[in-house]
Design an enzyme around this catalytic site. Structure first.
Site, short mmCIF file in Angstrom:
data_model
loop_
_atom_site.label_atom_id
_atom_site.label_comp_id
_atom_site.label_asym_id
_atom_site.label_seq_id
_atom_site.Cartn_x
_atom_site.Cartn_y
_atom_site.Cartn_z
N ASP A 1 -16.60 32.95 -27.55
CA ASP A 1 -15.44 32.38 -28.21
C ASP A 1 -15.84 31.97 -29.63
OD1 ASP A 1 -12.77 31.12 -28.29
OD2 ASP A 1 -13.00 31.05 -26.12
N ASP B 1 -10.39 32.36 -31.52
CA ASP B 1 -9.39 31.33 -31.28
C ASP B 1 -8.39 31.23 -32.43
OD1 ASP B 1 -8.81 29.09 -29.37
OD2 ASP B 1 -9.05 27.88 -31.18
N HIS C 1 -7.11 30.17 -19.62
CA HIS C 1 -7.41 28.75 -19.41
C HIS C 1 -6.34 27.82 -19.99
CE1 HIS C 1 -8.52 29.70 -23.44
NE2 HIS C 1 -8.70 28.42 -23.72
N ASP C 2 -5.34 28.38 -20.67
CA ASP C 2 -4.25 27.55 -21.24
C ASP C 2 -2.95 27.73 -20.47
OD1 ASP C 2 -5.87 26.76 -23.40
OD2 ASP C 2 -5.21 28.44 -24.64
O1 ISL Z 1 -0.71 28.48 -25.89
C1 ISL Z 1 -0.09 28.84 -26.90
C2 ISL Z 1 0.98 29.85 -26.82
O2 ISL Z 1 1.38 30.05 -25.50
C3 ISL Z 1 -0.30 28.25 -28.23
O3 ISL Z 1 0.03 26.91 -28.14
C4 ISL Z 1 -1.68 28.48 -28.78
O4 ISL Z 1 -1.95 29.84 -28.70
C5 ISL Z 1 -2.77 27.76 -28.05
O5 ISL Z 1 -2.54 26.42 -27.88
C6 ISL Z 1 -4.07 27.96 -28.80
O6 ISL Z 1 -5.10 27.91 -27.89
C7 ISL Z 1 -6.43 27.97 -28.29
O7 ISL Z 1 -6.77 27.02 -29.27
C8 ISL Z 1 -6.70 25.65 -28.87
C9 ISL Z 1 -7.37 25.38 -27.54
O8 ISL Z 1 -7.00 24.12 -27.06
C10 ISL Z 1 -7.01 26.42 -26.50
O9 ISL Z 1 -7.72 26.17 -25.30
C11 ISL Z 1 -7.32 27.76 -27.09
O10 ISL Z 1 -7.14 28.81 -26.18
C12 ISL Z 1 -7.35 24.86 -29.95
O11 ISL Z 1 -8.64 25.32 -30.19
#
Ligand code: ISL
Ligand code: CA
Length: 558
Positions: free
Chosen positions: A98, A199, A329-330
């Site tokens: 990452d 990212d 993971h999001d």
């Molecule tokens: O999730 C999203 C779209 O569905 C957006 O909000 C955005 O792409 C996301 O929040 C960004 O994620 C990445 O950067 C963040 C981190 O918290 C996430 O885990 C990472 O995947 C900040 O570094």
């Protein structure tokens, strides 16, 4: 179309904190991953994407980096990391890391300097602005709720943070920042990594005049996407990065690019432009979120899902390259979100895996997806760790919403759904750790776990493994063209992949209905033979097939 190893490989995303704990402190770690290499190799994985393992105060679980050259203590040492890379390479597997360079941690040495004084040499590494009428410089909203600006008393200015206030945005206009990043990337590449997942790499460039963004009536702050996403200058940065770093290695890059249109997608991934190999676009996974934020629940429907799939499959064919993913993971767990995670969990997970493995692009499996792990519903907000969910909870309660309603949103959308520890077996703590895990385990681990799936005859794991090998043995599934039928059908998704004379037909019943399905007559469906099914291989007769709930079937033209 040019063949590439990263087009033909299958990627597995590891969230190290939750994968496997080797030293019994309740936190997954690098040596834990080393122990599970064989498990991944056996599944057919070619490439591993490791979520951030760098030094971090963990405000956002490693996405807030305080030292790009060091490994987070809980995860191990640089030697452990080196051993992981060597062992992966020895098994002919690759690893991508990452790259988080839109922002650093506020505990990074650069920021510590930057905030000291307006004349500090590092001041311009970040984005500082004077208060306007005693308030924030503009109305931009942080992705993690509230204003994107944080006031810093020492110099009486605000700094920009598109994410948490402990994640100040770097100033990419500053060539010193860019050169530091390129130096760091080169350092890791020279250590032998095989690429980067980048990212929020479409947000590096901001409109430096910082205009207010258009606001949703009643809201105080606004995301203001076009002022900080996909700007022309962002493409310039990527081309510079490519020229100075990426082009010198045989690697793969995938950029996380939220709010990206197909037109932008082509710009990022077309080989002639020399930017990235592929991007994550979020049209599919954002479809069921409301306008205000990701927790707002909106409808999901298959017709829209098909249209988005079609748009990207056709749009990037010959112009760029897709990444394929249904969760990360999001995101919530795919089986809970798109299908049925109770009665038809196994069929559903296999159906989604069929989708993932039969499209053009590079498939990404998120840890646990291969055994159909599901969302979790913890009762108390105290059981949650994710900063996004916790901030959301606080804001909503402050605004007068009922806790039950807010928790429901978190159960449906919260990022911890994907972050509960990997379920290895039915022993204490799901075999993840003998110590109390950093985040609670999903209580369904007694039923849903790797050991069960390795033993059971028709498990999701085994189905996934056979699909991966089917994909690798058939160029058509990788490079072939895409065409779909019956777009308006709200239950059944049906498409073909073809190359030369070879034709695969994929049929997915995205519903729990039993359906009497008539194939479009132009298909001459009777000439297709089933090669894979999540029930039993079917025979099409007179263009007709009776479909079971969540039935998925791959046919090959005779
Ligand atoms: O999730 C999203 C779209 O569905 C957006 O909000 C955005 O792409 C996301 O929040 C960004 O994620 C990445 O950067 C963040 C981190 O918290 C996430 O885990 C990472 O995947 C900040 O570094
Ligand atoms: Ca550990």
């Amino acid at each position: 179309m040019e063949s590439k190893w990263w087009k033909e490989g299958v990627v597995y995303q590891i969230y190290p904190r939750s994968f496997y704990d080797s030293n019994s402190d309740g936190i997954g770690d690098l040596r834990g991953i080393i122990r599970k290499i064989d498990y991944l190799k056996e599944l057919g994985i070619d490439i591993i994407w490791l979520c951030p393992i760098y030094k971090s105060p963990n405000d956002d679980n490693g996405y807030d980096i305080s030292d790009y050259y060091g490994i987070m203590d809980e995860f191990g040492t640089l030697d452990d990391w080196q051993e992981l890379v060597e062992k992966l390479h020895a098994k002919e597997m690759r690893i991508i890391m990452d790259l988080v360079v839109n922002h650093t941690s506020d505990e990074h040495a650069w920021f510590a300097e930057s905030r000291l004084s307006k004349s500090n040499p590092y001041r311009d590494y970040y984005i500082w602005r004077k208060p306007v009428n005693g308030k924030e410089p503009n109305n931009w909203k942080s992705f993690f709720q509230g204003s994107a600006w944080q006031y810093d008393k020492k110099t009486d200015e605000y700094y920009l943070h598109l994410f948490s206030k402990k994640q100040p945005d770097l100033n990419w206009e500053n060539s010193n920042v860019r050169n530091e990043v390129y130096k760091m990337m080169t350092w890791w590449l020279d250590k032998g990594i095989d690429g980067f997942r980048m990212d929020v790499v479409n947000m590096l460039s901001k409109d430096m005049s910082f205009p207010d963004a258009e606001i949703i009536p009643g809201e105080k702050y606004s995301f203001g996407g076009m002022h900080h996403s996909n700007r022309e200058r962002n493409h310039e940065y990527l081309r510079e990065m490519n020229e100075q770093v990426l082009s010198k290695y045989d690697i793969m890059t995938v950029g996380e690019c939220g709010f990206t249109s197909i037109k932008q997608g082509i710009m990022y991934t077309s080989p002639e432009r020399k930017e990235l190999d592929m991007i994550f676009q979020f049209e599919l996974v954002d479809m069921d979120s409301g306008g205000k934020n990701r927790f707002e629940l909106a409808g999901w429907d298959l017709v829209e899902f098909k249209k988005i799939t079609e748009k990207w499959q056709k749009g990037l064919h010959g112009n760029g390259w897709n990444s394929l993913f249904l969760t990360n993971h999001d995101q919530p767990r795919a089986v809970s979100r798109y299908c049925n995670d109770s009665e038809f969990r196994v069929e559903s997970a296999k159906l989604l895996m069929t989708y993932l493995m039969t499209l053009q692009g590079t498939p990404f499996i998120y840890q646990g997806e291969e055994i159909g792990m599901t969302n979790v519903s913890f009762d108390a907000i105290e059981d949650y760790n994710d900063i996004d969910s916790i901030n959301y909870y606080k804001m909503q309660i402050e605004e007068g919403h009922m806790p039950g309603e807010v928790m429901h949103h978190i159960h449906m959308r919260g990022r911890d759904n994907a972050r509960t520890p990997m379920q290895w077996d039915n022993s204490l703590n799901a075999g993840f750790s003998i110590a109390e895990p950093w985040l609670k385990i999903n209580p369904n681990y007694t039923e849903i776990n790797v050991q069960n799936d390795l033993e059971a005859e028709n498990s999701i794991y085994k189905y996934t493994k056979s699909l991966i090998s089917l994909r690798k043995e058939n160029e058509t599934l990788i490079y072939g063209k895409y065409i779909s039928y019956d777009l308006a059908n709200p239950y059944v998704f049906i498409y073909e992949r073809f190359l030369g004379r070879e034709r695969f037909l994929i049929l997915l019943n995205f519903s729990e209905k039993n359906i009497d399905f008539y194939f479009p007559s132009e298909l001459d469906a009777d000439s297709f033979v089933s090669i894979t099914s999540n029930y039993r291989k079917s025979i099409i007769e007179n263009n007709f097939l009776h479909l079971e709930p969540y039935q998925a079937e791959i046919f090959l033209k005779n």
